[in-house]
Structure formats: C-alpha cells, structure tokens
Design an enzyme around this catalytic site. Structure first.
Site, PDB file in Angstrom:
ATOM      1  N   GLU A  71       6.921   6.209  -8.833  1.00 13.37           N
ATOM      2  CA  GLU A  71       5.486   5.885  -8.841  1.00 13.37           C
ATOM      3  C   GLU A  71       4.720   6.827  -7.916  1.00 13.37           C
ATOM      4  O   GLU A  71       3.632   7.308  -8.237  1.00 13.37           O
ATOM      5  CB  GLU A  71       5.257   4.441  -8.370  1.00 13.37           C
ATOM      6  CG  GLU A  71       5.800   3.383  -9.304  1.00 13.37           C
ATOM      7  CD  GLU A  71       5.521   1.964  -8.804  1.00 13.37           C
ATOM      8  OE1 GLU A  71       4.520   1.746  -8.099  1.00 13.37           O
ATOM      9  OE2 GLU A  71       6.321   1.064  -9.123  1.00 13.37           O
ATOM     10  N   HIS A  93       1.864   0.751 -13.109  1.00 16.51           N
ATOM     11  CA  HIS A  93       2.636  -0.461 -13.433  1.00 16.51           C
ATOM     12  C   HIS A  93       4.127  -0.139 -13.354  1.00 16.51           C
ATOM     13  O   HIS A  93       4.569   0.897 -13.861  1.00 16.51           O
ATOM     14  CB  HIS A  93       2.276  -0.959 -14.837  1.00 16.51           C
ATOM     15  CG  HIS A  93       3.024  -2.195 -15.205  1.00 16.51           C
ATOM     16  ND1 HIS A  93       2.696  -3.441 -14.697  1.00 16.51           N
ATOM     17  CD2 HIS A  93       4.107  -2.390 -16.001  1.00 16.51           C
ATOM     18  CE1 HIS A  93       3.542  -4.333 -15.171  1.00 16.51           C
ATOM     19  NE2 HIS A  93       4.411  -3.732 -15.961  1.00 16.51           N
ATOM     20  N   THR A 144      -7.743  -1.449 -19.533  1.00 18.87           N
ATOM     21  CA  THR A 144      -8.574  -2.064 -20.575  1.00 18.87           C
ATOM     22  C   THR A 144      -8.517  -3.580 -20.343  1.00 18.87           C
ATOM     23  O   THR A 144      -7.713  -4.046 -19.528  1.00 18.87           O
ATOM     24  CB  THR A 144      -8.036  -1.716 -21.981  1.00 18.87           C
ATOM     25  OG1 THR A 144      -6.669  -2.137 -22.048  1.00 18.87           O
ATOM     26  CG2 THR A 144      -8.132  -0.225 -22.271  1.00 18.87           C
ATOM     27  N   GLY A 171       0.778  -1.230   0.000  1.00 15.19           N
ATOM     28  CA  GLY A 171       0.000   0.000   0.000  1.00 15.19           C
ATOM     29  C   GLY A 171       0.809   1.279   0.000  1.00 15.19           C
ATOM     30  O   GLY A 171       0.314   2.333   0.407  1.00 15.19           O
ATOM     31  N   SER A 172       2.040   1.253  -0.503  1.00 16.28           N
ATOM     32  CA  SER A 172       2.824   2.496  -0.490  1.00 16.28           C
ATOM     33  C   SER A 172       2.259   3.511  -1.493  1.00 16.28           C
ATOM     34  O   SER A 172       2.298   4.721  -1.240  1.00 16.28           O
ATOM     35  CB  SER A 172       4.302   2.222  -0.776  1.00 16.28           C
ATOM     36  OG  SER A 172       4.511   1.837  -2.106  1.00 16.28           O
ATOM     37  N   ASN A 173       1.725   3.043  -2.606  1.00 21.58           N
ATOM     38  CA  ASN A 173       1.080   3.992  -3.530  1.00 21.58           C
ATOM     39  C   ASN A 173      -0.177   4.584  -2.911  1.00 21.58           C
ATOM     40  O   ASN A 173      -0.450   5.779  -3.074  1.00 21.58           O
ATOM     41  CB  ASN A 173       0.753   3.309  -4.867  1.00 21.58           C
ATOM     42  CG  ASN A 173       1.951   3.310  -5.796  1.00 21.58           C
ATOM     43  OD1 ASN A 173       2.330   4.342  -6.334  1.00 21.58           O
ATOM     44  ND2 ASN A 173       2.569   2.139  -5.961  1.00 21.58           N
ATOM     45  N   ARG A 175      -5.057  -9.002  -9.009  1.00 23.49           N
ATOM     46  CA  ARG A 175      -6.051  -9.900  -9.601  1.00 23.49           C
ATOM     47  C   ARG A 175      -6.349  -9.437 -11.014  1.00 23.49           C
ATOM     48  O   ARG A 175      -6.412  -8.238 -11.278  1.00 23.49           O
ATOM     49  CB  ARG A 175      -7.366  -9.853  -8.803  1.00 23.49           C
ATOM     50  CG  ARG A 175      -7.504 -10.888  -7.741  1.00 23.49           C
ATOM     51  CD  ARG A 175      -8.893 -10.821  -7.129  1.00 23.49           C
ATOM     52  NE  ARG A 175      -9.926 -11.395  -7.994  1.00 23.49           N
ATOM     53  CZ  ARG A 175     -10.231 -12.682  -8.037  1.00 23.49           C
ATOM     54  NH1 ARG A 175      -9.607 -13.544  -7.280  1.00 23.49           N
ATOM     55  NH2 ARG A 175     -11.204 -13.125  -8.831  1.00 23.49           N
ATOM     56  N   ASP A 206      -2.200  -4.666 -18.626  1.00 27.30           N
ATOM     57  CA  ASP A 206      -1.109  -3.684 -18.712  1.00 27.30           C
ATOM     58  C   ASP A 206      -0.946  -3.070 -20.099  1.00 27.30           C
ATOM     59  O   ASP A 206       0.172  -2.790 -20.543  1.00 27.30           O
ATOM     60  CB  ASP A 206       0.229  -4.338 -18.298  1.00 27.30           C
ATOM     61  CG  ASP A 206       0.209  -4.820 -16.861  1.00 27.30           C
ATOM     62  OD1 ASP A 206      -0.534  -4.240 -16.052  1.00 27.30           O
ATOM     63  OD2 ASP A 206       0.932  -5.784 -16.550  1.00 27.30           O
ATOM     64  N   ARG A 237     -14.796 -16.088 -11.164  1.00 26.54           N
ATOM     65  CA  ARG A 237     -14.344 -14.704 -11.376  1.00 26.54           C
ATOM     66  C   ARG A 237     -15.522 -13.750 -11.605  1.00 26.54           C
ATOM     67  O   ARG A 237     -15.543 -12.628 -11.096  1.00 26.54           O
ATOM     68  CB  ARG A 237     -13.386 -14.651 -12.575  1.00 26.54           C
ATOM     69  CG  ARG A 237     -12.759 -13.276 -12.784  1.00 26.54           C
ATOM     70  CD  ARG A 237     -11.704 -13.285 -13.849  1.00 26.54           C
ATOM     71  NE  ARG A 237     -10.644 -14.242 -13.603  1.00 26.54           N
ATOM     72  CZ  ARG A 237      -9.647 -14.067 -12.735  1.00 26.54           C
ATOM     73  NH1 ARG A 237      -9.558 -12.958 -12.042  1.00 26.54           N
ATOM     74  NH2 ARG A 237      -8.722 -14.993 -12.567  1.00 26.54           N
TER      75      ARG A 237
HETATM   76  C1  GRF Z   1       3.825  -1.209  -7.353  1.00 22.12           C
HETATM   77  O1  GRF Z   1       5.109  -1.477  -7.798  1.00 22.12           O
HETATM   78  C2  GRF Z   1       2.887  -0.997  -8.500  1.00 22.12           C
HETATM   79  O2  GRF Z   1       3.503  -0.432  -9.610  1.00 22.12           O
HETATM   80  C3  GRF Z   1       2.453  -2.408  -8.827  1.00 22.12           C
HETATM   81  O3  GRF Z   1       2.337  -3.044  -7.589  1.00 22.12           O
HETATM   82  C4  GRF Z   1       3.194  -2.421  -6.647  1.00 22.12           C
HETATM   83  C5  GRF Z   1       2.345  -2.005  -5.500  1.00 22.12           C
HETATM   84  O4  GRF Z   1       3.118  -1.472  -4.452  1.00 22.12           O
HETATM   85  N1  GRF Z   1       1.230  -2.404  -9.587  1.00 22.12           N
HETATM   86  P1  GRF Z   1       2.404  -0.790  -3.214  1.00 22.12           P
HETATM   87  O5  GRF Z   1       1.444  -1.827  -2.641  1.00 22.12           O
HETATM   88  O6  GRF Z   1       1.665   0.412  -3.705  1.00 22.12           O
HETATM   89  O7  GRF Z   1       3.483  -0.455  -2.255  1.00 22.12           O
END
Ligand code: GRF
Length: 212
Positions: free
Chosen positions: A170, A105, A137, A14-16, A87, A141, A61
């Site tokens: 990111e 990504h 889409t 969850g760093s993003n 997923r 990716d 799914r």
């Molecule tokens: C990131 O590298 C993102 O690009 C990819 O999954 C990773 C998630 O990292 N889709 P975080 O959970 O946000 O730290």
C-alpha cells in the site's frame, strides 16, 4: 501555476499518511473523525495542519458530511485522500469530489470489499492477495481502479502477517497513484468507469510484489 494541494482523511494509525508525506505528496491538511487517531501526531510533527470533525457534534450523516466538506474546502485541495478513514460517506459528498477523491483498500478489488479482508482471503485459501487504489464512488469500495499491487499468500500466514505484507505494498502504490492524479495522468473512461493513463501508455497499473 499554484502548488498542488492534498487533504488527507484518517481515522487511525496513519501509516499510509506517513508514506504519502515521505513521498513528498503536498499534504496541506489532515482531518480526522477521531481525536485519538494516531496519525495526527505524525502530521503535526511535519508541521501539517490537523483538524478533527467529530460525529458526536452533528445530528446526522448529512450534516456531518456537510461540515467535513466545509472543513476540507478551506484548504482548497486538488485531491482528497481517504487513508483509513472509517466512515461511510454520503452520495452527495462523494459526488462533490468526483474525480479527485481516492481511497486505498487492502484487497484486490472487486474481491473482498469491506472489512476483515485478510482473514477472509486466508479463509478462502487464495494464493494471491493485495491492495487497490481506486476513485471513490457512492458504492463502497467499488469505484474505478487506478492501480493494484499483488503479494503472495505464504504457508503459515496469519491475518496479521498478511496484513503487514499488504500494507508495505500500500505504501508503494498510494503515493504513486496520487502523483499520477496530481500530474493529470489519469482519466476515467465512461461508460464502465475504467481508469486509463493519459499521454503515456506505460503506467504500471498492476504491480506484482513477491519480495516485499
Ligand atoms: C489500510 O489497510 C488501508 O488499506 C485501509 O485502512 C488501513 C489504514 O491503515 N483503508 P493506516 O491508518 O494507513 O496505517
């Protein structure tokens, strides 16, 4: 006009998500397919609603994606974000959120879709690597690209070191891309699905980050 609303889907660290929250993106809910996703605790610490939708509770799914969609829609989001959501989503799910579903990504797409991007980039000896925010889409990716950040690959890099450098990039471009989408500054041109800025001609859709 009502406040914008964003729902974030995570599976892990969850760093993003944390970067989005720190950038004041209006996250109203965080949903996960995993009870142990570490990012859920940061969301809770910020008073954001969290909810888990577990694959084991659904036979296939389609039913999982239907349940996930129902959960998301309770929060009436303008934008839905994949932030390390591990997923594959069905074509129906993706079509339903078309134009308001973004992913981050860890590579400069279309290079290195899928997993293990950093190790693959190192094995190929590339000198520039990076990350991409794109609309989602049905094909993994490969949706229209909103913004990319490039970082150098340095002598002695391991996949872990490179991943850390890319991750820092990111955390800069994802909040930026989401802000543009919430402000109505992005549009997708058909055919070809190229994302272009609306009303401004200077959005920095490519960013070189040599010092990150
Ligand atoms: C990131 O590298 C993102 O690009 C990819 O999954 C990773 C998630 O990292 N889709 P975080 O959970 O946000 O730290």
């Amino acid at each position: 006009m009502r406040e914008k609303r964003v729902v974030v889907l995570i599976s892990g660290r969850g760093s993003n998500l944390s970067a989005l929250i720190a950038a004041q993106i209006p996250v109203v809910a965080v949903l996960s397919n995993r009870i142990d996703a570490m990012g859920l605790s940061d969301a809770k610490a910020h008073g954001i609603v969290t909810q888990c939708v577990l694959p084991r509770d659904y036979p296939n799914r389609e039913s999982y994606d239907g349940a996930l969609r129902d959960c998301i829609d309770v929060y009436q989001p303008d934008v839905v974000l994949l932030a390390g959501f591990m997923r594959i989503l069905s074509a129906e799910f993706v079509a339903y959120y078309q134009g308001r579903l973004l992913n981050i990504h860890p590579s400069l797409l279309p290079s290195y879709p899928g997993l293990d991007t950093h190790a693959r980039a190192l094995a190929d000896g590339v000198k520039i690597h990076g990350c991409t925010v794109h609309f989602v889409t049905p094909t993994l990716d490969s949706g229209p690209i909103v913004v990319q950040a490039a970082v150098p690959v340095r002598v002695g890099d391991t996949a872990e070191i490179l991943a850390e450098r890319v991750l820092a990039a990111e955390h800069v471009i994802y909040p930026q891309a989401v802000t543009w989408l919430l402000q109505g500054k992005l549009s997708i041109h058909d055919p070809g699905g190229v994302v272009v800025p609306v009303g401004v001609d200077t959005l920095p859709q490519s960013v070189w980050m040599p010092d990150i």
